[in-house]
Design an enzyme around this catalytic site. Structure first.
Site, mmCIF file in Angstrom:
data_model
loop_
_atom_site.group_PDB
_atom_site.id
_atom_site.type_symbol
_atom_site.label_atom_id
_atom_site.label_comp_id
_atom_site.label_asym_id
_atom_site.label_seq_id
_atom_site.Cartn_x
_atom_site.Cartn_y
_atom_site.Cartn_z
ATOM 1 N N LYS A 53 70.779 23.855 84.908
ATOM 2 C CA LYS A 53 69.693 23.084 84.501
ATOM 3 C C LYS A 53 68.906 23.331 83.472
ATOM 4 C CE LYS A 53 65.625 22.876 86.746
ATOM 5 N NZ LYS A 53 64.682 23.211 86.200
ATOM 6 N N ASN A 54 68.424 24.713 83.366
ATOM 7 C CA ASN A 54 67.793 25.279 82.404
ATOM 8 C C ASN A 54 68.346 25.629 80.959
ATOM 9 O OD1 ASN A 54 65.677 24.694 84.234
ATOM 10 N ND2 ASN A 54 65.514 27.051 84.832
ATOM 11 N N ARG A 57 58.051 18.336 83.200
ATOM 12 C CA ARG A 57 57.426 19.104 82.069
ATOM 13 C C ARG A 57 58.492 19.593 81.235
ATOM 14 N NH1 ARG A 57 53.612 21.192 83.869
ATOM 15 N NH2 ARG A 57 52.849 22.459 82.058
ATOM 16 N N CYS A 66 50.582 21.697 87.169
ATOM 17 C CA CYS A 66 52.091 21.855 87.959
ATOM 18 C C CYS A 66 51.909 22.334 89.344
ATOM 19 C CB CYS A 66 53.093 22.513 87.106
ATOM 20 S SG CYS A 66 54.429 23.153 87.966
ATOM 21 N N ARG A 95 50.429 26.336 83.529
ATOM 22 C CA ARG A 95 51.496 26.088 82.531
ATOM 23 C C ARG A 95 51.165 25.109 81.370
ATOM 24 N NH1 ARG A 95 56.898 24.490 85.697
ATOM 25 N NH2 ARG A 95 58.040 25.419 83.910
ATOM 26 N N PRO A 96 50.184 25.639 80.331
ATOM 27 C CA PRO A 96 49.980 24.904 79.211
ATOM 28 C C PRO A 96 51.145 24.957 78.344
ATOM 29 C CG PRO A 96 49.060 27.201 79.434
ATOM 30 C CD PRO A 96 49.664 26.918 80.510
ATOM 31 N N ILE A 97 50.960 24.268 77.209
ATOM 32 C CA ILE A 97 51.904 24.328 75.983
ATOM 33 C C ILE A 97 51.392 24.838 74.799
ATOM 34 C CG2 ILE A 97 53.749 22.917 77.185
ATOM 35 C CD1 ILE A 97 52.612 20.564 75.150
ATOM 36 N N ASP A 98 50.400 25.683 75.018
ATOM 37 C CA ASP A 98 49.464 25.939 73.627
ATOM 38 C C ASP A 98 50.434 26.762 72.738
ATOM 39 O OD1 ASP A 98 47.974 29.100 75.065
ATOM 40 O OD2 ASP A 98 49.405 27.808 75.788
ATOM 41 N N LEU A 99 51.366 27.648 73.285
ATOM 42 C CA LEU A 99 52.180 28.419 72.392
ATOM 43 C C LEU A 99 53.031 27.742 71.582
ATOM 44 C CD1 LEU A 99 52.452 31.536 74.917
ATOM 45 C CD2 LEU A 99 50.615 31.156 73.116
ATOM 46 N N ASP A 113 62.325 32.306 89.356
ATOM 47 C CA ASP A 113 62.839 31.424 90.162
ATOM 48 C C ASP A 113 63.742 31.723 91.200
ATOM 49 O OD1 ASP A 113 63.652 29.465 86.988
ATOM 50 O OD2 ASP A 113 61.705 29.796 88.063
ATOM 51 N N ILE A 131 54.533 35.929 86.759
ATOM 52 C CA ILE A 131 54.595 34.903 85.823
ATOM 53 C C ILE A 131 54.039 33.512 86.084
ATOM 54 C CG2 ILE A 131 56.410 33.418 84.777
ATOM 55 C CD1 ILE A 131 57.037 36.253 84.190
ATOM 56 N N ARG A 183 66.145 17.988 92.001
ATOM 57 C CA ARG A 183 65.730 17.996 90.513
ATOM 58 C C ARG A 183 66.581 19.266 89.958
ATOM 59 N NH1 ARG A 183 59.943 19.153 88.853
ATOM 60 N NH2 ARG A 183 61.303 19.048 86.957
HETATM 61 C C1 EPZ Z 1 60.793 28.286 82.262
HETATM 62 O O1 EPZ Z 1 59.740 27.312 82.287
HETATM 63 C C2 EPZ Z 1 61.936 27.366 83.055
HETATM 64 N N1 EPZ Z 1 62.077 26.029 83.061
HETATM 65 C C3 EPZ Z 1 61.387 27.572 84.606
HETATM 66 O O2 EPZ Z 1 62.035 27.180 85.790
HETATM 67 C C4 EPZ Z 1 61.060 29.191 84.723
HETATM 68 O O3 EPZ Z 1 60.355 29.209 86.115
HETATM 69 C C5 EPZ Z 1 60.092 29.587 83.498
HETATM 70 O O4 EPZ Z 1 60.838 29.398 82.425
HETATM 71 C C6 EPZ Z 1 59.974 31.163 83.706
HETATM 72 O O5 EPZ Z 1 61.331 31.831 83.777
HETATM 73 C C7 EPZ Z 1 62.908 25.445 82.196
HETATM 74 O O6 EPZ Z 1 63.578 26.336 81.616
HETATM 75 C C8 EPZ Z 1 63.174 23.965 81.872
HETATM 76 P P1 EPZ Z 1 57.323 29.780 80.321
HETATM 77 P P2 EPZ Z 1 58.649 27.390 81.127
HETATM 78 O O7 EPZ Z 1 56.785 28.858 79.118
HETATM 79 O O8 EPZ Z 1 59.471 27.522 79.880
HETATM 80 C C9 EPZ Z 1 52.553 30.610 80.113
HETATM 81 C C10 EPZ Z 1 62.748 26.291 87.758
HETATM 82 O O9 EPZ Z 1 62.474 26.414 88.899
HETATM 83 N N2 EPZ Z 1 52.666 29.763 79.039
HETATM 84 O O10 EPZ Z 1 58.385 30.856 80.160
HETATM 85 O O11 EPZ Z 1 57.880 26.438 81.125
HETATM 86 C C11 EPZ Z 1 53.206 29.947 81.345
HETATM 87 O O12 EPZ Z 1 51.981 29.222 81.932
HETATM 88 C C12 EPZ Z 1 61.629 26.190 86.518
HETATM 89 O O13 EPZ Z 1 63.907 25.839 87.127
HETATM 90 C C13 EPZ Z 1 51.489 29.707 78.362
HETATM 91 O O14 EPZ Z 1 50.262 30.386 78.737
HETATM 92 O O15 EPZ Z 1 57.923 28.745 81.474
HETATM 93 C C14 EPZ Z 1 53.586 30.790 82.329
HETATM 94 O O16 EPZ Z 1 52.398 31.503 82.872
HETATM 95 C C15 EPZ Z 1 60.383 26.378 87.283
HETATM 96 N N3 EPZ Z 1 51.429 28.976 77.276
HETATM 97 C C16 EPZ Z 1 54.287 32.029 81.459
HETATM 98 O O17 EPZ Z 1 53.789 31.666 80.240
HETATM 99 C C17 EPZ Z 1 52.639 28.110 76.625
HETATM 100 O O18 EPZ Z 1 52.659 27.675 75.697
HETATM 101 C C18 EPZ Z 1 56.009 31.651 81.200
HETATM 102 O O19 EPZ Z 1 56.435 30.285 81.115
HETATM 103 C C19 EPZ Z 1 53.725 28.574 77.548
HETATM 104 C C20 EPZ Z 1 53.796 29.218 78.643
#
Ligand code: EPZ
Length: 434
Positions: free
Chosen positions: A22-23, A96, A120, A125-129, A308, A330, A400
Site C-alpha cells: 500500500k505504501n 492523510r 490522526c 502528523r503535521p506536513i510542515d517538512l 508499522d 516515531i 484500508r
Molecule cells: C509513512 O507515513 C507511512 N505511510 C506510515 O504508515 C508509517 O507509519 C510512517 O511512514 C513511518 O514509517 C505511508 O507511507 C502512506 P513520516 P508518513 O512523515 O510519511 C513527523 C501505515 O500503517 N513529521 O515518516 O506520514 C511525523 O509526525 C502508515 O501504513 C513531521 O513532524 O510518516 C512523525 O512523527 C501509518 N513533519 C515522523 O515525522 C512532517 O512534515 C515520521 O513521519 C512530516 C512528518
C-alpha cells in the site's frame, strides 16, 4: 460497520500470498500526475486507500482504470487533462497520504490546493517538512480555510536537509524535484524500500534520480516526463503481520511473494525472541513451538524495526517469557491497541512512548475495538491466539491496508468471518382497514 468474529486456537498451516505494498502504491499513483501519458501500475493491492486515491485523482480530471478479473491488481492512470489540481477535505480527511499529490501537482500544473490532513489517531502528523521543502524549491505557499495553497511558475532545484526523517515528505519532494529547473539535493531522506520503489518508477518515466534508498538523493530536473509500466514491491508490513500470526498460532506457515531483504530488522528481532524462521527466494517460512523469550524493541526509521509492526510485535511480547520494553520513537500516540489487549488478559503498562509488557499471559476472547490500521492487525493476531470467540469492531480500519485479510487467513486454517451490521428490517406499515 463491519466486525470480525474470530475463534482462536487454530494453527495457521499452508501458504499465504502477500499483496503489493500500500505504501508504495499510493505514491506511485500520485506520480502519474507528473505526466500526461498513461502510467500502468501492477501488483496494486485491493485495499480501501487505493480506492480513495482513485477518487482523489478522478476528481482532478484524471482517467483512472482499476483493473478487474484477471487484471484486478493493475491500474492505468492518465492525467492528460487535470481540470482542477485540488485535493478536497472530504477525501484527505479519510486518508492523510492524499497530501502526496501536493508536490506532483505543483511541479506539473504550477499550482495546487490541498486540504491539510488534520489530526490522526496515532499522532499529530503535521506536513510542515513537506511545505518547507517545497518553499525551498521556490514555491509560494499559504494556508487558509484548512487548505494549503501553493503556486510556482516553475520549481527550481535546491539543497534540502530534512529536519526529521519523513517517508512521504521524502517522496513528495522527490516527485516535485523531477520537473524542477536544475539539480536538487535531498539530505536526511527516508530510506524505506517504498521510497526506492517510487524512484524506480520515476526513472522509468524519464526522471534522473540517484541515491534513492540512501539518506542522500540527487535529482536532476527534466522538462517533461513520459508514461511507464511498473510493478509495485510486495508489502513488507503485511508479510511481517502474517509471520507473527503464523508463529503465535503454533502453525507452519509459508508467507509467499514477499521480499525477505526488506524484512531484515523484523526477522532479526523475531529470531532473537526465538521464533523459528527459514526463508528462500520470495518466501519466508515460520513455524512456532511457543518457546519465546522477552526482548526489548525500539521502533526506528528503516532499516530499523518499523513502527508499522510495533502493535503486532506487542502481541508476541505478551506470549514471551519475561518482560519486554517496547519504545515507540516515531509516533507520539501509537499504543491504542495496548488497552484492548489488556481487555484480552495481557499485562501491559504504558508510560509515555514506552510500554512494559509482561509475559507469558494467556489471552481470552473479548469484544474489542480497532482504532487504526496496525492496531486492528494486532487485535486480529491476538484473537487467533485467544481462548474463545473474539469480536473486533470497526474493521474498516484494517480494510484500508490489508487485502481480503479474512479470506487469506481462512485459506490457511483460521476461523474468522466478517459480519456486516445487519440493516434493521423494514417494518411493514400496519394495514389500515377502511
Ligand atoms: C509513512 O507515513 C507511512 N505511510 C506510515 O504508515 C508509517 O507509519 C510512517 O511512514 C513511518 O514509517 C505511508 O507511507 C502512506 P513520516 P508518513 O512523515 O510519511 C513527523 C501505515 O500503517 N513529521 O515518516 O506520514 C511525523 O509526525 C502508515 O501504513 C513531521 O513532524 O510518516 C512523525 O512523527 C501509518 N513533519 C515522523 O515525522 C512532517 O512534515 C515520521 O513521519 C512530516 C512528518
Amino acid at each position: 460497520m463491519d466486525k470480525f468474529v474470530i475463534r482462536g486456537g487454530n494453527p495457521l498451516l499452508g501458504t499465504v500470498r502477500v499483496s503489493g505494498a500500500k505504501n508504495a502504491a499510493l505514491p506511485a499513483m500520485a506520480a502519474a500526475l507528473l505526466t500526461e501519458e498513461p502510467v500502468i501500475l501492477e501488483n496494486i493491492p485491493q485495499v480501501r486507500d487505493i480506492e480513495t486515491t482513485r477518487k482523489l485523482l478522478a476528481a482532478m480530471g484524471a482517467d483512472v482504470e482499476l483493473g478487474y478479473g484477471r487484471a484486478h491488481h493493475r491500474t492505468t492512470i492518465c492525467c492528460r487533462n487535470l481540470a482542477s489540481p485540488e485535493a478536497s477535505y472530504e477525501l484527505v480527511k479519510t486518508m492523510r497520504a492524499s497530501t502526496l499529490v501536493l508536490g506532483p501537482l505543483l511541479a506539473r500544473c504550477g499550482r495546487a490546493r490541498v486540504s491539510l490532513p488534520g489530526g490522526c489517531a496515532i499522532g499529530a502528523r503535521p506536513i510542515d517538512l513537506h511545505i518547507k521543502g517545497l518553499e525551498k524549491l521556490g514555491a509560494t505557499i499559504t494556508q487558509e480555510h484548512g487548505y494549503v495553497e501553493a503556486s510556482a511558475k516553475r520549481l527550481r532545484g535546491a539543497e534540502i536537509v530534512f529536519d526529521k526523517i519523513t517517508v512521504t515528505g521524502t517522496e513528495d519532494l522527490l516527485m516535485a524535484a523531477t520537473l524542477a529547473d536544475g539539480e536538487t539535493l535531498l539530505r536526511n531522506c527516508a530510506r524505506e524500500p517504498e521510497v526506492a520503489d517510487l524512484a524506480g518508477l520515476l526513472n522509468k518515466m524519464g526522471a534522473r534520480i540517484e541515491g534513492a534508498g540512501t539518506s542522500t538523493i540527487r535529482v536532476r530536473g527534466v522538462s517533461a516526463l513520459s508514461g511507464a509500466k511498473h510493478r509495485i514491491i510486495p508489502d513488507r508490513i503485511e508479510a511481517g503481520t502474517f509471520i507473527i500470526a503464523g508463529a503465535l498460532t503454533g502453525g507452519d506457515l509459508n508467507v509467499a511473494g514477499c521480499e525477505p531483504r526488506h524484512l531484515d530488522s523484523i526477522l532479526q528481532k523475531l529470531t532473537e525472541v526465538g521464533v523459528k524462521i527459514a526463508h528462500n527466494g520470495d518466501s519466508v517460512r515460520v513455524f512456532g513451538d511457543g518457546d519465546w523469550k522477552a526482548s526489548d524493541m525500539v521502533t526506528e526509521e528503516y532499516p530499523g524495526f518499523p513502527t508499522d509492526m510495533q502493535a503486532q510485535y506487542m502481541v508476541l511480547a505478551t506470549q514471551a517469557k519475561g518482560s519486554s520494553v517496547i519504545t515507540e520513537n516515531i509516533f507520539e500516540n501509537r499504543f491504542m491497541h495496548a488497552l484492548e489487549l489488556v481487555r484480552m488478559g495481557a499485562s501491559i503498562k504504558v508510560e509515555g512512548h514506552r510500554a512494559l509488557v509482561r509475559g507469558k499471559t494467556p489471552l481470552s476472547a473479548a469484544a474489542v475495538l480497532a482504532s487504526d490500521l496496525r492496531a486492528s492487525a494486532s487485535l486480529v493476531i491476538a484473537a487467533l491466539v485467544a481462548d474463545g470467540e473474539t469480536i473486533i469492531d470497526r474493521v474498516y480500519h484494517i480494510d484500508r491496508g490489508y487485502e481480503h485479510i479474512e479470506e487469506k487467513l481462512r485459506g490457511v486454517g483460521a476461523q474468522i468471518r466478517r459480519i456486516g451490521e445487519m440493516l434493521p428490517k423494514k417494518v411493514a406499515a400496519p394495514l389500515v382497514r377502511a
